[in-house]
Design an enzyme around this catalytic site. Sequence first.
Site, PDB file in Angstrom:
ATOM      1  N   LYS A  12       0.836  -1.200   0.000  1.00  0.00           N
ATOM      2  CA  LYS A  12       0.000   0.000   0.000  1.00  0.00           C
ATOM      3  C   LYS A  12       0.874   1.255   0.000  1.00  0.00           C
ATOM      4  O   LYS A  12       0.607   2.219  -0.720  1.00  0.00           O
ATOM      5  CB  LYS A  12      -0.923   0.002   1.219  1.00  0.00           C
ATOM      6  CG  LYS A  12      -1.936   1.119   1.218  1.00  0.00           C
ATOM      7  CD  LYS A  12      -2.861   1.044   2.407  1.00  0.00           C
ATOM      8  CE  LYS A  12      -3.863  -0.077   2.288  1.00  0.00           C
ATOM      9  NZ  LYS A  12      -4.886  -0.025   3.342  1.00  0.00           N
ATOM     10  N   ASP A  67      -8.946   3.550   3.894  1.00  0.00           N
ATOM     11  CA  ASP A  67      -9.659   2.311   4.138  1.00  0.00           C
ATOM     12  C   ASP A  67     -10.398   2.031   2.849  1.00  0.00           C
ATOM     13  O   ASP A  67     -11.053   2.916   2.287  1.00  0.00           O
ATOM     14  CB  ASP A  67     -10.629   2.420   5.312  1.00  0.00           C
ATOM     15  CG  ASP A  67     -11.060   1.033   5.778  1.00  0.00           C
ATOM     16  OD1 ASP A  67     -10.170   0.223   6.114  1.00  0.00           O
ATOM     17  OD2 ASP A  67     -12.265   0.747   5.789  1.00  0.00           O
ATOM     18  N   SER A  68     -10.229   0.839   2.364  1.00  0.00           N
ATOM     19  CA  SER A  68     -10.818   0.537   1.077  1.00  0.00           C
ATOM     20  C   SER A  68     -11.295  -0.898   1.045  1.00  0.00           C
ATOM     21  O   SER A  68     -10.931  -1.711   1.888  1.00  0.00           O
ATOM     22  CB  SER A  68      -9.800   0.774  -0.046  1.00  0.00           C
ATOM     23  OG  SER A  68      -8.617   0.034   0.196  1.00  0.00           O
ATOM     24  N   PHE A 148      -2.879  -6.695  -5.603  1.00  0.00           N
ATOM     25  CA  PHE A 148      -3.070  -7.497  -4.397  1.00  0.00           C
ATOM     26  C   PHE A 148      -4.552  -7.547  -4.079  1.00  0.00           C
ATOM     27  O   PHE A 148      -5.363  -6.919  -4.745  1.00  0.00           O
ATOM     28  CB  PHE A 148      -2.252  -6.933  -3.221  1.00  0.00           C
ATOM     29  CG  PHE A 148      -2.533  -5.485  -2.898  1.00  0.00           C
ATOM     30  CD1 PHE A 148      -3.438  -5.145  -1.905  1.00  0.00           C
ATOM     31  CD2 PHE A 148      -1.900  -4.464  -3.584  1.00  0.00           C
ATOM     32  CE1 PHE A 148      -3.704  -3.819  -1.603  1.00  0.00           C
ATOM     33  CE2 PHE A 148      -2.153  -3.127  -3.285  1.00  0.00           C
ATOM     34  CZ  PHE A 148      -3.059  -2.807  -2.290  1.00  0.00           C
ATOM     35  N   HIS A 176      -9.753   3.162  -7.573  1.00  0.00           N
ATOM     36  CA  HIS A 176     -10.441   3.841  -6.482  1.00  0.00           C
ATOM     37  C   HIS A 176      -9.455   4.616  -5.613  1.00  0.00           C
ATOM     38  O   HIS A 176      -9.718   5.739  -5.205  1.00  0.00           O
ATOM     39  CB  HIS A 176     -11.196   2.813  -5.640  1.00  0.00           C
ATOM     40  CG  HIS A 176     -10.337   1.680  -5.151  1.00  0.00           C
ATOM     41  ND1 HIS A 176      -9.582   0.897  -5.999  1.00  0.00           N
ATOM     42  CD2 HIS A 176     -10.104   1.201  -3.899  1.00  0.00           C
ATOM     43  CE1 HIS A 176      -8.927  -0.013  -5.295  1.00  0.00           C
ATOM     44  NE2 HIS A 176      -9.212   0.149  -4.024  1.00  0.00           N
TER      45      HIS A 176
END
Length: 194
Positions: A12, A67-68, A148, A176
């Site tokens: 990330k 946060d996804s 991922f 996103h």
Amino acid sequence: MEFILASHNQKKLDELRQILDGFHVQVIPLPAGAPEPEENGSTFAANAQIKAHAAAAFTGKAAIADDSGLCVDALGGAPGIYSARYADGTDQGNNQKLLCEMEAIPDGHRQARFICAVACVLPDGREFTVQGECEGEILRQLHGTGGFGYDPLFYVPTYGCTFGELPQQIKNTISHRAKALSAFAETLKSYIQE
């Protein structure tokens, strides 16, 4: 401007650094030993805010958190905020559970979207949260080894391939997370100018 990323996830961190490179925003990792707050919010935005506040409090620096997750229409929005821990918390387990849950869902009814909320907490106490989405469909088997999470199942019709097959440079402009980070960078400009 430098921000602490409220995550220990190296993939990330790498992705955020690539996306934010053109916005003159530097992202540094959360220091080792920083506590992992309980993500007990009921929305992506609430969980991002929880993480950003914890990182800012621990470091005393500006912090961002995201946060996804994946929201599948035919599953009533699941896995949603539970995307990372949908099954056993591994990409393989989560993908396998999603495939099982969607086995009876016919083609043409497998619409889904990735949603990402990014929260920012500045040292002076100001904060904001933005969100980005990317529409797609869930395939019946994994395609590609890139990315991922659910990337190998998330098909983007416009590009004719999954996030797992999409070159990282393209993914970093349409995902996103890319959309949320672009909104973050634009919103940040107005906070810096105040």
